[in-house]
Design a protein around this motif. Structure first.
Motif, PDB file in Angstrom:
ATOM      1  N   THR A   1       0.856  -1.186   0.000  1.00 30.12           N
ATOM      2  CA  THR A   1       0.000   0.000   0.000  1.00 30.12           C
ATOM      3  C   THR A   1       0.892   1.236   0.000  1.00 30.12           C
ATOM      4  O   THR A   1       1.674   1.442   0.932  1.00 30.12           O
ATOM      5  N   LEU A   2       0.770   2.035  -1.044  1.00 35.91           N
ATOM      6  CA  LEU A   2       1.572   3.252  -1.203  1.00 35.91           C
ATOM      7  C   LEU A   2       0.674   4.468  -1.046  1.00 35.91           C
ATOM      8  O   LEU A   2      -0.362   4.572  -1.707  1.00 35.91           O
ATOM      9  N   THR A   3       1.068   5.378  -0.159  1.00 33.20           N
ATOM     10  CA  THR A   3       0.316   6.608   0.072  1.00 33.20           C
ATOM     11  C   THR A   3       1.208   7.799  -0.268  1.00 33.20           C
ATOM     12  O   THR A   3       2.312   7.927   0.273  1.00 33.20           O
ATOM     13  N   VAL A   4       0.723   8.651  -1.166  1.00 32.51           N
ATOM     14  CA  VAL A   4       1.462   9.848  -1.579  1.00 32.51           C
ATOM     15  C   VAL A   4       0.628  11.065  -1.197  1.00 32.51           C
ATOM     16  O   VAL A   4      -0.531  11.183  -1.607  1.00 32.51           O
ATOM     17  N   ARG A   5       1.211  11.959  -0.429  1.00 32.64           N
ATOM     18  CA  ARG A   5       0.515  13.159   0.047  1.00 32.64           C
ATOM     19  C   ARG A   5       1.220  14.399  -0.469  1.00 32.64           C
ATOM     20  O   ARG A   5       2.448  14.493  -0.428  1.00 32.64           O
ATOM     21  N   ASN A   6       0.434  15.352  -0.960  1.00 29.33           N
ATOM     22  CA  ASN A   6       0.972  16.628  -1.408  1.00 29.33           C
ATOM     23  C   ASN A   6       1.111  17.532  -0.186  1.00 29.33           C
ATOM     24  O   ASN A   6       0.125  18.056   0.335  1.00 29.33           O
ATOM     25  N   ALA A   7       2.357  17.696   0.273  1.00 33.82           N
ATOM     26  CA  ALA A   7       2.615  18.495   1.471  1.00 33.82           C
ATOM     27  C   ALA A   7       2.731  19.981   1.170  1.00 33.82           C
ATOM     28  O   ALA A   7       2.931  20.789   2.085  1.00 33.82           O
ATOM     29  N   GLY A   8       2.635  20.358  -0.103  1.00 34.20           N
ATOM     30  CA  GLY A   8       2.693  21.777  -0.440  1.00 34.20           C
ATOM     31  C   GLY A   8       1.414  22.504  -0.067  1.00 34.20           C
ATOM     32  O   GLY A   8       0.373  21.909   0.176  1.00 34.20           O
ATOM     33  N   ARG A   9       1.485  23.834  -0.051  1.00 34.73           N
ATOM     34  CA  ARG A   9       0.340  24.651   0.359  1.00 34.73           C
ATOM     35  C   ARG A   9      -0.292  25.442  -0.791  1.00 34.73           C
ATOM     36  O   ARG A   9      -1.410  25.949  -0.642  1.00 34.73           O
ATOM     37  N   LEU A  10       0.413  25.596  -1.910  1.00 39.14           N
ATOM     38  CA  LEU A  10      -0.063  26.498  -2.951  1.00 39.14           C
ATOM     39  C   LEU A  10      -0.435  25.786  -4.239  1.00 39.14           C
ATOM     40  O   LEU A  10      -1.494  26.040  -4.810  1.00 39.14           O
ATOM     41  N   ARG A  11       0.423  24.890  -4.708  1.00 43.87           N
ATOM     42  CA  ARG A  11       0.252  24.346  -6.043  1.00 43.87           C
ATOM     43  C   ARG A  11      -0.233  22.909  -5.998  1.00 43.87           C
ATOM     44  O   ARG A  11       0.121  22.121  -5.110  1.00 43.87           O
ATOM     45  N   SER A  12      -1.060  22.580  -6.972  1.00 44.35           N
ATOM     46  CA  SER A  12      -1.457  21.191  -7.160  1.00 44.35           C
ATOM     47  C   SER A  12      -0.367  20.466  -7.932  1.00 44.35           C
ATOM     48  O   SER A  12       0.367  21.077  -8.726  1.00 44.35           O
ATOM     49  N   ALA A  13      -0.267  19.180  -7.700  1.00 44.36           N
ATOM     50  CA  ALA A  13       0.755  18.373  -8.363  1.00 44.36           C
ATOM     51  C   ALA A  13       0.110  17.567  -9.478  1.00 44.36           C
ATOM     52  O   ALA A  13      -0.862  16.840  -9.252  1.00 44.36           O
ATOM     53  N   ASN A  14       0.637  17.730 -10.675  1.00 46.00           N
ATOM     54  CA  ASN A  14       0.187  16.965 -11.832  1.00 46.00           C
ATOM     55  C   ASN A  14       1.420  16.280 -12.403  1.00 46.00           C
ATOM     56  O   ASN A  14       2.130  16.852 -13.234  1.00 46.00           O
ATOM     57  N   LEU A  15       1.674  15.049 -11.948  1.00 44.16           N
ATOM     58  CA  LEU A  15       2.963  14.424 -12.178  1.00 44.16           C
ATOM     59  C   LEU A  15       2.799  13.042 -12.791  1.00 44.16           C
ATOM     60  O   LEU A  15       1.725  12.441 -12.764  1.00 44.16           O
ATOM     61  N   LEU A  16       3.919  12.558 -13.325  1.00 47.60           N
ATOM     62  CA  LEU A  16       4.025  11.168 -13.751  1.00 47.60           C
ATOM     63  C   LEU A  16       4.910  10.453 -12.736  1.00 47.60           C
ATOM     64  O   LEU A  16       6.004  10.917 -12.437  1.00 47.60           O
ATOM     65  N   ALA A  17       4.432   9.343 -12.190  1.00 50.63           N
ATOM     66  CA  ALA A  17       5.181   8.634 -11.156  1.00 50.63           C
ATOM     67  C   ALA A  17       5.062   7.140 -11.374  1.00 50.63           C
ATOM     68  O   ALA A  17       4.078   6.632 -11.944  1.00 50.63           O
ATOM     69  N   GLU A  18       6.089   6.433 -10.905  1.00 49.35           N
ATOM     70  CA  GLU A  18       6.078   4.973 -10.936  1.00 49.35           C
ATOM     71  C   GLU A  18       6.861   4.464  -9.739  1.00 49.35           C
ATOM     72  O   GLU A  18       7.841   5.076  -9.309  1.00 49.35           O
ATOM     73  N   ASP A  19       6.403   3.355  -9.189  1.00 46.48           N
ATOM     74  CA  ASP A  19       7.023   2.769  -8.010  1.00 46.48           C
ATOM     75  C   ASP A  19       7.807   1.537  -8.429  1.00 46.48           C
ATOM     76  O   ASP A  19       7.330   0.718  -9.224  1.00 46.48           O
ATOM     77  N   ARG A  20       8.987   1.404  -7.870  1.00 51.61           N
ATOM     78  CA  ARG A  20       9.809   0.242  -8.184  1.00 51.61           C
ATOM     79  C   ARG A  20       9.411  -0.917  -7.281  1.00 51.61           C
ATOM     80  O   ARG A  20       9.338  -0.779  -6.065  1.00 51.61           O
ATOM     81  N   CYS A  21       9.171  -2.085  -7.887  1.00 51.88           N
ATOM     82  CA  CYS A  21       8.821  -3.292  -7.133  1.00 51.88           C
ATOM     83  C   CYS A  21       9.666  -4.430  -7.680  1.00 51.88           C
ATOM     84  O   CYS A  21       9.327  -5.042  -8.698  1.00 51.88           O
ATOM     85  N   GLY A  22      10.790  -4.689  -7.001  1.00 47.51           N
ATOM     86  CA  GLY A  22      11.724  -5.693  -7.503  1.00 47.51           C
ATOM     87  C   GLY A  22      12.338  -5.236  -8.804  1.00 47.51           C
ATOM     88  O   GLY A  22      12.952  -4.173  -8.894  1.00 47.51           O
ATOM     89  N   THR A  23      12.148  -6.025  -9.855  1.00 53.97           N
ATOM     90  CA  THR A  23      12.676  -5.679 -11.175  1.00 53.97           C
ATOM     91  C   THR A  23      11.629  -5.036 -12.063  1.00 53.97           C
ATOM     92  O   THR A  23      11.908  -4.746 -13.229  1.00 53.97           O
ATOM     93  N   THR A  24      10.426  -4.806 -11.556  1.00 53.65           N
ATOM     94  CA  THR A  24       9.356  -4.218 -12.356  1.00 53.65           C
ATOM     95  C   THR A  24       9.002  -2.840 -11.808  1.00 53.65           C
ATOM     96  O   THR A  24       9.446  -2.429 -10.742  1.00 53.65           O
ATOM     97  N   THR A  25       8.192  -2.124 -12.560  1.00 56.14           N
ATOM     98  CA  THR A  25       7.709  -0.813 -12.133  1.00 56.14           C
ATOM     99  C   THR A  25       6.189  -0.800 -12.166  1.00 56.14           C
ATOM    100  O   THR A  25       5.568  -1.447 -13.023  1.00 56.14           O
ATOM    101  N   VAL A  26       5.600  -0.058 -11.243  1.00 55.83           N
ATOM    102  CA  VAL A  26       4.152   0.040 -11.130  1.00 55.83           C
ATOM    103  C   VAL A  26       3.758   1.499 -11.327  1.00 55.83           C
ATOM    104  O   VAL A  26       4.255   2.377 -10.602  1.00 55.83           O
ATOM    105  N   PRO A  27       2.898   1.831 -12.291  1.00 54.48           N
ATOM    106  CA  PRO A  27       2.500   3.233 -12.488  1.00 54.48           C
ATOM    107  C   PRO A  27       1.651   3.725 -11.318  1.00 54.48           C
ATOM    108  O   PRO A  27       0.790   3.014 -10.800  1.00 54.48           O
ATOM    109  N   VAL A  28       1.902   4.972 -10.911  1.00 59.73           N
ATOM    110  CA  VAL A  28       1.175   5.589  -9.803  1.00 59.73           C
ATOM    111  C   VAL A  28       0.539   6.882 -10.335  1.00 59.73           C
ATOM    112  O   VAL A  28       1.262   7.829 -10.687  1.00 59.73           O
ATOM    113  N   PRO A  29      -0.782   6.969 -10.419  1.00 58.98           N
ATOM    114  CA  PRO A  29      -1.420   8.189 -10.935  1.00 58.98           C
ATOM    115  C   PRO A  29      -1.383   9.320  -9.907  1.00 58.98           C
ATOM    116  O   PRO A  29      -1.832   9.155  -8.776  1.00 58.98           O
ATOM    117  N   LEU A  30      -0.818  10.445 -10.320  1.00 62.53           N
ATOM    118  CA  LEU A  30      -0.789  11.640  -9.470  1.00 62.53           C
ATOM    119  C   LEU A  30      -1.342  12.808 -10.275  1.00 62.53           C
ATOM    120  O   LEU A  30      -0.648  13.791 -10.572  1.00 62.53           O
TER     121      LEU A  30
END
Length: 407
Positions: free
Chosen positions: A73-102
């Motif tokens: 279970t991966l939890t990503v929190r935007n700790a900023g106060r002004l701007r919204s985050a519109n990002l591309l992210a992926e989590d590493r799991c062993g030798t594979t990657t898992v896309p994370v929508p942000l």
């Protein structure tokens, strides 16, 4: 920070246009060059913005047997106060990657992603860190940054139930195993007195000499003591299937089965490796409350449920080098230290030629059992030598183990 091929081309064009415009006094070329340079500068400034993200992850469970399910279970929190985050992210799991929508992660909000961790192979699966990629709208600059740490998921070898346990060289007057916690037969050592110790076990002469109470520690010589020697030499497991030594995986399953059976029977057991340990342990600190996985390989076994030798068996890898010298060193140490009365040696098809060295340990260990995993044909063993079990895999080893008639 990386400039894409499009960004590099535009930057080169900006330099050429500015140079040509200034050299030949063409204001149009100078204007185009300046616009291209401003576009690259804007892309750099956009991609350089670092969002404030708080990343946490939790594995449920973080220790599983090979083939069991584990969820991250991966939890990503935007700790900023002004701007919204519109990002591309992926989590590493062993030798594979898992896309994370942000997408449009507003300030103070968080998003949660769950995915399965692959547990089809024994080992330590490192999960993380989260890799966040920033791009500008024109695709001129691409910048990737890591967020959060790495959490390991321990995939233990399969444990096959064993019903038989060694009886040891000695016999208790009350049965096969004496349950006295501190033993009651043979003096072993002295230690400092702690609250709760019986005063009749205080060694008064030594206490008077050192100035503090010293207590006698006894051992029960009727209690069987097991030593499991896992052959982790690459030469002992020469066959590979898709780069994996299946005989070594079966040997790890056999070692886990013996260690677990000894623990359930309340028998002391020690796990040793033939070659110097080459482990797949990740460079992370163990979670709070988890067992110490940096203990020596011959440390007393602590099971079950998470830790001790099962973690070590999950992380151990085949060791290359001079395998013959490593085996001679291991057998010499076993002969000198005499760590128990029942020795269990687990090797592969390549270890058949070394059964003579193992058989020579019968003088130090009254009972010696050798398991040859991945065997396709019976191993020759003298009638007075160790008990040799030929097994294709861990399940076959468990069946052969329960059929032993003499220890």
């Amino acid at each position: 920070m990386g400039i894409t091929a499009r960004g590099a081309g535009l930057l080169a064009a900006a330099a050429l246009l500015l140079g040509a415009g200034l050299r030949f006094a063409y204001p149009e070329l100078t204007l185009l060059g300046a616009a291209a340079a401003l576009a690259v500068g804007y892309a750099l400034a956009t991609a350089a913005w670092r969002p404030r993200l708080a990343v946490s992850r939790h594995a449920d469970p973080d220790r599983v047997t090979r083939g069991e399910a584990a969820t991250m279970t991966l939890t990503v929190r935007n700790a900023g106060r002004l701007r919204s985050a519109n990002l591309l992210a992926e989590d590493r799991c062993g030798t594979t990657t898992v896309p994370v929508p942000l997408l449009r992660l507003r300030p103070g909000r968080d998003t949660e992603v769950r995915y399965d961790v692959p547990t089809s192979r024994r080992g330590v699966v490192p999960v993380g860190p989260l890799r966040v990629t920033r791009r500008d709208p024109l695709g001129l600059v691409c910048l990737a940054r890591p967020y959060g740490g790495t959490v390991p998921v321990w995939v233990h070898p399969r444990v096959h139930p064993l019903t038989a346990t060694p009886t040891g060289a000695g016999r208790s007057l009350d049965g096969r195993v004496d349950g006295v916690p501190h033993g009651s037969i043979t003096f072993d050592s002295l230690r400092e007195y702690v609250v709760g110790d019986e005063l009749r076990r205080v060694h008064w002469r030594t206490s008077a000499r050192v100035g503090e109470l010293m207590v006698r520690e006894n051992v029960d010589t009727s209690l069987p003591r097991l030593v499991v020697l896992l052959d982790n030499r690459a030469a002992a497991h020469p066959d590979r299937v898709d780069g994996v030594a299946e005989s070594f995986e079966s040997a790890c399953e056999a070692a886990a089965s013996v260690v677990t059976a000894a623990h359930r029977a309340d028998l002391p057991v020690t796990l040793l490796l033939v070659a110097p340990e080459a482990s797949g342990l990740p460079d992370t600190d163990p979670p709070t409350g988890s067992p110490d996985t940096t203990a020596p390989a011959d440390a007393p076994t602590a099971l079950p449920g998470g830790g001790g030798p099962l973690d070590r068996l999950a992380a151990v890898e085949l060791a290359t080098g001079d395998g013959a010298a490593a085996l001679r060193t291991a057998t010499s140490r076993l002969r000198q230290d005499r760590l128990g009365d029942t020795l269990v040696v687990l090797t592969g098809p390549g270890g058949r030629a070394d059964l003579g060295l193992v058989g020579a340990l019968r003088g130090a260990y009254p009972s010696v059992v050798v398991g040859v995993l991945g065997a396709r044909e019976p191993s020759a063993a003298p009638a007075t030598g160790p008990v040799v079990l030929d097994a294709a895999d861990g399940a076959a080893f468990a069946a052969e183990w329960d059929g032993i008639r003499r220890w």
